[in-house]
Motif scaffolding. Structure first.
Motif, PDB file in Angstrom:
ATOM      1  N   ASP A 190      -0.044   5.438 -14.231  1.00 22.97           N
ATOM      2  CA  ASP A 190       1.218   6.176 -14.106  1.00 22.97           C
ATOM      3  C   ASP A 190       1.651   6.481 -12.682  1.00 22.97           C
ATOM      4  OD1 ASP A 190       1.508   6.323 -16.906  1.00 22.97           O
ATOM      5  OD2 ASP A 190       0.110   8.002 -16.956  1.00 22.97           O
ATOM      6  N   LEU A 191       0.870   6.060 -11.688  1.00 23.48           N
ATOM      7  CA  LEU A 191       1.173   6.464 -10.323  1.00 23.48           C
ATOM      8  C   LEU A 191       0.576   5.475  -9.333  1.00 23.48           C
ATOM      9  CD1 LEU A 191       2.589   8.952  -9.048  1.00 23.48           C
ATOM     10  CD2 LEU A 191       0.334  10.031  -8.925  1.00 23.48           C
ATOM     11  N   MET A 192       1.283   5.244  -8.210  1.00 17.03           N
ATOM     12  CA  MET A 192       0.785   4.327  -7.176  1.00 17.03           C
ATOM     13  C   MET A 192       1.204   4.836  -5.813  1.00 17.03           C
ATOM     14  SD  MET A 192       1.681   0.298  -6.556  1.00 17.03           S
ATOM     15  CE  MET A 192       0.202  -0.514  -7.151  1.00 17.03           C
ATOM     16  N   LEU A 193       0.289   4.703  -4.838  1.00 16.52           N
ATOM     17  CA  LEU A 193       0.557   5.068  -3.450  1.00 16.52           C
ATOM     18  C   LEU A 193       0.365   3.838  -2.572  1.00 16.52           C
ATOM     19  CD1 LEU A 193       1.016   7.133  -1.136  1.00 16.52           C
ATOM     20  CD2 LEU A 193      -1.470   7.515  -1.169  1.00 16.52           C
ATOM     21  N   CYS A 194       1.393   3.520  -1.772  1.00 14.27           N
ATOM     22  CA  CYS A 194       1.324   2.408  -0.824  1.00 14.27           C
ATOM     23  C   CYS A 194       1.726   2.918   0.558  1.00 14.27           C
ATOM     24  CB  CYS A 194       2.302   1.295  -1.207  1.00 14.27           C
ATOM     25  SG  CYS A 194       1.993   0.536  -2.810  1.00 14.27           S
ATOM     26  N   ARG A 195       1.150   2.313   1.593  1.00 21.01           N
ATOM     27  CA  ARG A 195       1.572   2.576   2.979  1.00 21.01           C
ATOM     28  C   ARG A 195       2.187   1.292   3.498  1.00 21.01           C
ATOM     29  NH1 ARG A 195      -2.970   4.620   6.449  1.00 21.01           N
ATOM     30  NH2 ARG A 195      -2.175   6.685   6.012  1.00 21.01           N
ATOM     31  N   LEU A 196       3.318   1.429   4.186  1.00 20.36           N
ATOM     32  CA  LEU A 196       4.000   0.277   4.766  1.00 20.36           C
ATOM     33  C   LEU A 196       4.264   0.513   6.239  1.00 20.36           C
ATOM     34  CD1 LEU A 196       5.428   0.695   1.681  1.00 20.36           C
ATOM     35  CD2 LEU A 196       6.109  -1.598   2.317  1.00 20.36           C
ATOM     36  N   TRP A 197       4.155  -0.564   7.029  1.00 21.49           N
ATOM     37  CA  TRP A 197       4.480  -0.541   8.449  1.00 21.49           C
ATOM     38  C   TRP A 197       5.654  -1.475   8.666  1.00 21.49           C
ATOM     39  CZ3 TRP A 197      -0.398  -0.409   6.514  1.00 21.49           C
ATOM     40  CH2 TRP A 197      -1.241   0.624   6.941  1.00 21.49           C
ATOM     41  N   PHE A 198       6.624  -1.012   9.451  1.00 22.36           N
ATOM     42  CA  PHE A 198       7.827  -1.783   9.749  1.00 22.36           C
ATOM     43  C   PHE A 198       7.964  -1.956  11.256  1.00 22.36           C
ATOM     44  CE2 PHE A 198       8.693  -0.179   5.585  1.00 22.36           C
ATOM     45  CZ  PHE A 198       9.672  -0.979   5.014  1.00 22.36           C
ATOM     46  N   GLU A 199       8.282  -3.166  11.681  1.00 15.20           N
ATOM     47  CA  GLU A 199       8.672  -3.405  13.065  1.00 15.20           C
ATOM     48  C   GLU A 199      10.136  -3.027  13.205  1.00 15.20           C
ATOM     49  OE1 GLU A 199       7.890  -7.504  13.973  1.00 15.20           O
ATOM     50  OE2 GLU A 199       5.766  -7.320  13.466  1.00 15.20           O
TER      51      GLU A 199
END
Length: 123
Positions: A37-46
């Motif tokens: 029921d839940l998800m955590l993601c980390r993203l890096w952007f240039e």
């Protein structure tokens, strides 16, 4: 811990053990903790990278860890800085552009099974 499709991630997830994946030009993602029921993601952007406008059947909250972003949600746009967040209802058009290189956390309900199955889709 790897992002193979299973019911859930390990209870404790060490970020240093989780692989990074390129999901767009200048965009890198790390799938962290998740359950049905839940998800955590980390993203890096240039700087200058763009998460194209799209929609999905998941609710989403994005939290800006660093950098500056321009968020688009349902025809509206807002500049977001460190500590800011945005909530996105299911099936709502949204996207993000990076003004100043940085990172954000994406939280989804329910889990983005498409991320686990292919690792190809953007936030």
């Amino acid at each position: 811990m790897t992002a193979t499709m299973q019911n859930r991630s390990e209870t404790f997830v060490q970020a240093s053990d989780v692989p990074l994946e390129t999901v767009g030009e200048g965009i890198t993602r790390q799938i962290l903790s998740y359950g049905p029921d839940l998800m955590l993601c980390r993203l890096w952007f240039e700087a200058g990278s763009v998460g194209d406008v799209h929609q999905h059947p998941h609710g989403q909250i994005s939290y800006i860890e660093s950098g500056r972003f321009l968020s688009f949600v349902n025809g509206e746009e807002q500049e977001l800085d460190v500590g800011d967040s945005v909530i996105i209802s299911p099936d709502t058009d949204h996207g993000i552009s990076c003004i100043e290189a940085g990172s954000l956390l994406d939280i989804f309900n329910p889990v983005r099974e498409d991320f686990l199955a292919t690792g190809e889709d953007e936030s």
